[in-house]
Design a protein around this motif. Sequence first.
Motif, short mmCIF file in Angstrom:
data_model
loop_
_atom_site.label_atom_id
_atom_site.label_comp_id
_atom_site.label_asym_id
_atom_site.label_seq_id
_atom_site.Cartn_x
_atom_site.Cartn_y
_atom_site.Cartn_z
N VAL A 204 58.49 -5.56 25.75
CA VAL A 204 58.60 -5.74 27.19
C VAL A 204 58.29 -7.19 27.53
N GLY A 205 59.06 -7.75 28.48
CA GLY A 205 58.88 -9.14 28.89
C GLY A 205 58.67 -9.25 30.39
N PRO A 206 58.55 -10.48 30.89
CA PRO A 206 58.22 -10.69 32.30
C PRO A 206 59.42 -10.73 33.23
N GLN A 207 60.60 -10.31 32.77
CA GLN A 207 61.79 -10.40 33.59
C GLN A 207 61.58 -9.69 34.93
N GLY A 208 61.94 -10.41 35.98
CA GLY A 208 61.86 -9.82 37.31
C GLY A 208 60.49 -9.88 37.94
N LEU A 209 59.50 -10.39 37.22
CA LEU A 209 58.14 -10.47 37.78
C LEU A 209 57.93 -11.83 38.43
N SER A 210 56.93 -11.86 39.30
CA SER A 210 56.55 -13.12 39.93
C SER A 210 55.36 -13.76 39.24
N SER A 211 54.94 -13.19 38.12
CA SER A 211 53.83 -13.73 37.35
C SER A 211 53.97 -13.22 35.93
N PRO A 212 53.21 -13.78 34.98
CA PRO A 212 53.28 -13.26 33.61
C PRO A 212 52.84 -11.79 33.56
N LEU A 213 53.13 -11.14 32.44
CA LEU A 213 52.73 -9.75 32.27
C LEU A 213 51.23 -9.59 32.49
N PRO A 214 50.78 -8.74 33.44
CA PRO A 214 49.34 -8.56 33.64
C PRO A 214 48.74 -7.60 32.62
N SER A 215 49.36 -6.43 32.45
CA SER A 215 48.90 -5.43 31.50
C SER A 215 50.06 -4.49 31.20
N HIS A 236 45.46 -5.33 28.29
CA HIS A 236 45.50 -6.56 29.08
C HIS A 236 46.28 -7.61 28.31
N VAL A 237 47.20 -8.32 29.01
CA VAL A 237 48.02 -9.34 28.38
C VAL A 237 47.54 -10.71 28.85
N GLY A 238 47.08 -11.52 27.92
CA GLY A 238 46.72 -12.88 28.26
C GLY A 238 47.94 -13.79 28.17
N TYR A 239 47.86 -14.94 28.77
CA TYR A 239 48.96 -15.90 28.63
C TYR A 239 48.38 -17.30 28.51
#
Length: 547
Positions: A204-215, A236-239
Amino acid sequence: MNASSRNRYALLAATTAAAMLSMLPTAASAQSAPVGPAVPYVARTHDANNAIALQVAVAPYIQARSITATIILPNGTAVGTVPAEAFHQAGTDVSGNTLWQATPTGLAANPRYFVTADVTDAEGNHSKGSGDLFYGDEDWFVEDNMAPETTDWVHQTVTLSGKVIRTHPDGTLIGPVAGKQIVVKEFSSASAVTAEDGTYRITVGPQGLSSPLPSVQPCIWEPELFSYTQCGQDHHVGYFAGNTRITLDKSALSLVGGKSTAVTGRVDYFDHTAQGWKPLAGMPVRTTVHNAGLVGRTDTDGRFSIAVAPPTDVNGGSVSVVDYRDAVPAGWYLKHSTAKYTVDVHDQVKIGITGASIGADGLLTLRGTAKTLSGRLVPRLAVQYSADNRTWKNIGAFDAPANGNFTYRKVHATPRGYWRISLAANGVFTASTSPVKHLVRTATRITTFNAAPEPVVAGRPITVSGNLQRQSGSTWTAFANQKVGIYFQVHGSDRLAPVGYAWTDSRGHFSKRFTAQWDGAWRAVYRTPSGAYLDTLSGFDTVYVDH
């Protein structure tokens, strides 16, 4: 089985049971104190062996002495009891209620049972609560992992992997579960179906989000129920936002106003995994010159080239990675960077020559125009000469008039070669030159000129002679078949008068005889009949006449 999964599922079951709670106080409790706050509620949890367990919550001010429970089928048939000695205290819940827990034994697997719990306090008062007990086989997430734990520019996606297993209500393992649809909670498009061994793998990736993956959290999706029935760990996903740098090929640019040049360089980012700088490919790069934003894009090597054409009044500019608000998701994973450069914009003089000639007398004439791009007055211009069109030297200078139309005239000793008008570079103007003009006239000369005899007796003959030559490279050769004028200036007069002419022979020699009459000076003059040669004249030879 994952502990957090059990707890979340237990909380879901407790909420469901509490919603379906029936409060049934006995006569004894009704005859004593108000029983509403003392009524327990029944829910489901799991013991240390993953077996389904009953849980009874008792208000903190009730001093419970014993608890028993009755298990009933949906049709009302009682199938078992849980004696008081099977219950033990298991801490408190978030509301401060005391939790009592027991594991039923001897029950057959069944989707639903009805349970009533009877709490007896120290004074013999009874409080009863009830709830549903789901006692069927259960599916669990095990080996629930996420990698990588931190996303960055290179690794913007995470992969969830794990296995789904099924257990009996008593906690014993049945085996892996195949064919279950696993979705990432809040990411319905990210899904997979468990394999024969119960494993799954979802990226899963951040497509369509307004921020990086949160969790990210894997869940079992039951299409018939249109809901999740079990969820795994909420990861929890860090970036990581890495540094970028822009390296310009030139930090100082110089160009003529209105003309273009290129801002070139390379963009790199710091790969924290590899601990080194790498080219940043496909990144928009923007430079601002004279309030104009110009955009380029890096190639696979991170290099960029942006054409800029500032007007004459610009001084300076900058180049930077484009604003990340326009380049999601780069702004999450890359830090903004800039690199500044200066732009030294010069004015220019455009010089044109509309006419060029050398007269027979050696007069060089250059006509043309000289105008600046900015409208400033034209600075002093140099006239340059070259014998080979390679090495140039200044041979004159002049100031062009305000309207830019100039005429330069001056006699030059060299009648053949290349001429141009030039302006050397300075703090305001860039170097400029006109087109080159190639002009050719061959020099001539008169040698061994003589009037003889001298002195001479009046009335006697006097002969004027000499040799006419033309230049050939670095030597001189005879100039045959040319008309040479003979001039005489009477002693005491300032008038040089023509008195005859002579033709040169094949050796360039000419000779003319006159009758001596007065004291005076003789001179020979050659005037070329074509534009290919220069005029020439001899020196004076004075002869005295005896009377």
